[in-house]
Design an enzyme around this catalytic site. Structure first.
Site, mmCIF file in Angstrom:
data_model
loop_
_atom_site.group_PDB
_atom_site.id
_atom_site.type_symbol
_atom_site.label_atom_id
_atom_site.label_comp_id
_atom_site.label_asym_id
_atom_site.label_seq_id
_atom_site.Cartn_x
_atom_site.Cartn_y
_atom_site.Cartn_z
ATOM 1 C CG HIS A 158 45.400 24.076 31.788
ATOM 2 N ND1 HIS A 158 44.780 24.557 30.663
ATOM 3 C CD2 HIS A 158 44.672 23.005 32.173
ATOM 4 C CE1 HIS A 158 43.717 23.818 30.378
ATOM 5 N NE2 HIS A 158 43.634 22.875 31.282
ATOM 6 C CB SER B 77 41.216 17.349 33.678
ATOM 7 O OG SER B 77 42.162 16.350 33.957
ATOM 8 C CB CYS B 78 38.919 21.745 31.157
ATOM 9 S SG CYS B 78 40.187 21.998 29.925
ATOM 10 N N GLY C 132 37.308 16.686 45.591
ATOM 11 C CA GLY C 132 38.307 17.744 45.750
ATOM 12 C C GLY C 132 39.628 17.396 45.110
ATOM 13 C CG ASP D 227 44.807 22.791 39.734
ATOM 14 O OD1 ASP D 227 44.647 23.979 39.416
ATOM 15 O OD2 ASP D 227 44.040 21.877 39.371
ATOM 16 C CB ALA E 135 42.047 23.950 41.494
ATOM 17 N NE ARG F 68 47.516 28.550 28.592
ATOM 18 C CZ ARG F 68 47.048 28.398 27.355
ATOM 19 N NH1 ARG F 68 46.058 27.581 27.129
ATOM 20 N NH2 ARG F 68 47.598 29.037 26.338
ATOM 21 N N GLY G 154 32.361 29.368 34.776
ATOM 22 C CA GLY G 154 31.001 29.157 34.279
ATOM 23 C C GLY G 154 30.771 27.689 33.988
HETATM 24 C C1 LIG Z 1 37.018 17.279 35.155
HETATM 25 C C2 LIG Z 1 37.678 18.619 35.243
HETATM 26 C C3 LIG Z 1 37.135 19.695 34.553
HETATM 27 C C4 LIG Z 1 37.732 20.962 34.635
HETATM 28 N N1 LIG Z 1 37.167 21.991 33.947
HETATM 29 C C5 LIG Z 1 37.740 23.232 34.010
HETATM 30 C C6 LIG Z 1 37.195 24.317 33.269
HETATM 31 O O1 LIG Z 1 36.219 24.169 32.549
HETATM 32 N N2 LIG Z 1 37.798 25.538 33.396
HETATM 33 C C7 LIG Z 1 38.898 25.733 34.174
HETATM 34 O O2 LIG Z 1 39.408 26.858 34.221
HETATM 35 N N3 LIG Z 1 39.458 24.701 34.867
HETATM 36 C C8 LIG Z 1 38.896 23.466 34.803
HETATM 37 N N4 LIG Z 1 39.449 22.421 35.507
HETATM 38 C C9 LIG Z 1 40.640 22.663 36.346
HETATM 39 C C10 LIG Z 1 41.890 22.576 35.505
HETATM 40 O O3 LIG Z 1 41.907 21.370 34.795
HETATM 41 C C11 LIG Z 1 43.107 22.673 36.418
HETATM 42 O O4 LIG Z 1 43.047 23.885 37.116
HETATM 43 C C12 LIG Z 1 44.392 22.616 35.602
HETATM 44 O O5 LIG Z 1 44.481 21.408 34.918
HETATM 45 C C13 LIG Z 1 45.612 22.765 36.504
HETATM 46 O O6 LIG Z 1 46.736 22.685 35.686
HETATM 47 P P1 LIG Z 1 48.145 22.320 36.270
HETATM 48 O O7 LIG Z 1 49.146 22.849 35.294
HETATM 49 O O8 LIG Z 1 48.260 22.745 37.675
HETATM 50 O O9 LIG Z 1 48.279 20.752 36.239
HETATM 51 P P2 LIG Z 1 47.376 19.461 36.282
HETATM 52 O O10 LIG Z 1 46.277 19.554 35.277
HETATM 53 O O11 LIG Z 1 47.035 19.104 37.658
HETATM 54 O O12 LIG Z 1 48.430 18.437 35.709
HETATM 55 C C14 LIG Z 1 49.662 18.221 36.336
HETATM 56 C C15 LIG Z 1 50.553 17.469 35.392
HETATM 57 O O13 LIG Z 1 51.795 17.243 36.027
HETATM 58 C C16 LIG Z 1 52.166 15.872 35.939
HETATM 59 N N5 LIG Z 1 52.939 15.566 37.146
HETATM 60 C C17 LIG Z 1 52.501 15.632 38.433
HETATM 61 N N6 LIG Z 1 53.495 15.336 39.283
HETATM 62 C C18 LIG Z 1 54.583 15.092 38.530
HETATM 63 C C19 LIG Z 1 55.929 14.745 38.840
HETATM 64 N N7 LIG Z 1 56.344 14.618 40.104
HETATM 65 N N8 LIG Z 1 56.781 14.520 37.807
HETATM 66 C C20 LIG Z 1 56.359 14.684 36.525
HETATM 67 N N9 LIG Z 1 55.121 15.020 36.187
HETATM 68 C C21 LIG Z 1 54.234 15.233 37.169
HETATM 69 C C22 LIG Z 1 50.832 15.132 35.847
HETATM 70 O O14 LIG Z 1 50.977 13.878 35.209
HETATM 71 C C23 LIG Z 1 49.979 16.108 35.035
HETATM 72 O O15 LIG Z 1 50.122 15.923 33.650
HETATM 73 C C24 LIG Z 1 38.894 21.139 35.430
HETATM 74 C C25 LIG Z 1 39.446 20.035 36.123
HETATM 75 C C26 LIG Z 1 38.856 18.805 36.030
HETATM 76 C C27 LIG Z 1 39.454 17.644 36.762
#
Ligand SMILES: Cc1cc2nc3c(=O)[nH]c(=O)nc-3n(C[C@H](O)[C@H](O)[C@H](O)COP(=O)(O)OP(=O)(O)OC[C@H]3O[C@@H](n4cnc5c(N)ncnc54)[C@H](O)[C@@H]3O)c2cc1C
Length: 453
Positions: free
Chosen positions: A10, A41-42, A242, A280, A296, A302, A327
């Site tokens: 995201h 993952s959402c 977590g 996150d 998270a 976004r 929600g």
């Molecule tokens: C089952 C589930 C359901 C969810 N449902 C919701 C929802 O309905 N609504 C909502 O608002 N949020 C929801 N969330 C939370 C939401 O998915 C996270 O807040 C969001 O994905 C965080 O985005 P992010 O950009 O931090 O990265 P993440 O989604 O944590 O992804 C990180 C990315 O970085 C890559 N990466 C990590 N380290 C490295 C590295 N060193 N080098 C290169 N690449 C790397 C990983 O491969 C991954 O693709 C949900 C989460 C889960 C697990």
């Protein structure tokens, strides 16, 4: 300008798209450890429940779509080091390391599912975590063969997995060390109802037990989950206890806080010049009270992405304060929560007020007794609204967005009590249920559900 982005979920996705809009000269290099970019993952629960047709549908972008946008995307490539003095990162692909320079760097490594230190957790087949594309694939493949599942962790991710299992006919239990499901998400008035309702749908919750060990059979398949109080048979175990920031590689490179959360200011800038972060792995400014919190959510990621990208191109943007509004649905109930919870009262030295109300949604003459369960959390002295929760068998979750606006706008109970909301008998009453909620918190009863006959 050469922009380097680490991670493409995201936060990373939003940064890339905003940079493309804001800087027509942008050279964007993106590094992603996974083999496909921008996995969401959402969407996992919808995939497990056969709503989303395929894992490929759970992506914002593909390698090809990024290439078409002129973005240099490097998948299966993990960023393993950062040198803020020389403005380079070290990337590893197929065992080979290479240094890559940046003018501006955005870090969104996100989080990994926490793996608790439980005996046997690495030793048996059919033990899963609910995060990322690979795990989603493995869980889905397992489901047709699973008969008895234990989900460890009753937070919203564990709940999503457990509901998908139960709906697929798998006998499912949730075990949590907390006494209630969704204990950091909803107050007991709501979770009591949800636990009862889940039981009717063959999903059992076991609270107040700590998982200590997993054992299995000679084939290496998991068979038993052992807690401090009992033993539970399971052929499938899923951990959702977590999320931990995936930042160990950044230790001593930039400032990290508790649990490895990247320290940022409200412009998404880290402790190093030209290095920004979001998602996150970071905290967000919390609207109800003056503090930053770890929440998270994709929504936060976004917003952080846009904020970071605008600052990276030289504009000035500040991350909006958020209330962690979210929600969810569990079987017959749809619910939402925002801001401070009633369970946080101990931290507020007697100043946190809370009011729980159940009200009929429509006028009695509509012959529809559907009720809404609501709670409002407020400052007892100023009456400023700090949080809220709503739940019903029908979809009232948009009301939580109204409460989120009320929090951001600094609304008091008095203002919400008389706020203008529309009335039409198909939808609500002349006093909307949010009016009634605030009125009852003020000890007023003029909007409550009374008919003279
Ligand atoms: C089952 C589930 C359901 C969810 N449902 C919701 C929802 O309905 N609504 C909502 O608002 N949020 C929801 N969330 C939370 C939401 O998915 C996270 O807040 C969001 O994905 C965080 O985005 P992010 O950009 O931090 O990265 P993440 O989604 O944590 O992804 C990180 C990315 O970085 C890559 N990466 C990590 N380290 C490295 C590295 N060193 N080098 C290169 N690449 C790397 C990983 O491969 C991954 O693709 C949900 C989460 C889960 C697990």
């Amino acid at each position: 300008m050469k922009y380097v982005v680490v991670g493409t979920s995201h936060a990373g996705y939003e940064v890339i798209e905003t940079l493309l809009k804001e800087d027509s000269e942008a050279q964007i290099e993106v590094f992603e450890s996974g083999d496909k970019p921008s996995f969401l993952s959402c969407g996992i629960q919808s995939y497990l429940e056969n709503v989303s047709p395929s894992l490929d549908s759970l992506h914002y972008a593909t390698t090809t779509s990024y290439e078409k946008q002129g973005v240099n995307i490097h998948v299966n490539t993990t960023v393993v080091d950062l040198d803020t003095d020389n403005k380079t990162i070290t990337v590893e692909h197929d065992g080979t390391k290479e240094d890559v320079s940046y003018d501006k760097l955005f870090l969104s490594p996100g989080g990994s599912a926490v793996k608790p230190p439980i005996t046997g957790i690495d030793d048996y087949n059919n033990v899963f975590f609910m995060r990322g594309r690979e795990w989603a694939d493995k869980i889905k493949q397992r489901m047709p063969h699973a008969k008895k599942a234990v989900v460890v962790g009753g937070g919203y991710i564990g709940i999503e997995a457990a509901e998908a299992f139960a709906k697929a006919g798998i006998e499912t239990k949730i075990i949590d060390v907390a006494e209630r499901i969704l204990s950091t998400y909803l107050d007991p008035e709501f979770t009591n109802i949800l636990e009862q309702n889940s039981k009717q749908h063959q999903l059992e919750f076991i609270g107040g037990e700590s998982v200590k060990e997993i054992t299995g059979n000679d084939n290496g398949d998991v068979t038993t989950v052992i807690t401090d109080k009992g033993e539970y048979q399971a052929d499938t175990v899923l951990f959702a206890v977590g999320v931990a920031p995936a930042t160990s590689w950044l230790k001593d490179k930039i400032d990290l806080g508790t649990k490895g959360i990247i320290t940022i200011d409200h412009h998404q800038q880290t402790s190093a010049p030209d290095v920004y972060a979001g998602g996150d792995a970071t905290m967000v400014p919390f609207a109800p009270i003056e503090e930053d919190r770890y929440i998270a959510l994709a929504t936060n990621s976004r917003r952080q992405g846009v904020t970071a990208a605008l600052n990276m191109v030289g504009k000035s943007a500040t991350m909006p304060r958020v209330s962690g509004t979210s929600g969810l649905q569990l079987f017959d109930y749809k619910f939402g929560q925002t801001g401070v919870h009633g369970t946080e009262a101990d931290n507020y030295d007697g100043h946190l007020g809370q009011q729980y109300v159940e009200e009929r949604i429509r006028p009695k003459f509509m012959q529809d007794d559907t009720t809404v369960h609501m709670k409002i959390i407020f400052d007892k002295d100023s009456h400023r609204i700090l949080g809220g929760q709503v739940m019903s068998t029908e979809d009232v979750t948009q009301a939580i967005n109204t409460l989120s606006v009320a929090i951001s706008a600094g609304f008091t109970l008095e203002q919400l009590a008389v706020q203008d909301f529309f009335f039409q008998p198909d939808y609500d009453r002349p006093w909307h249920y949010l009016n009634v909620l605030a009125q009852q918190a003020l000890g007023q009863s003029y909007g409550s559900d009374q008919m003279l006959f």
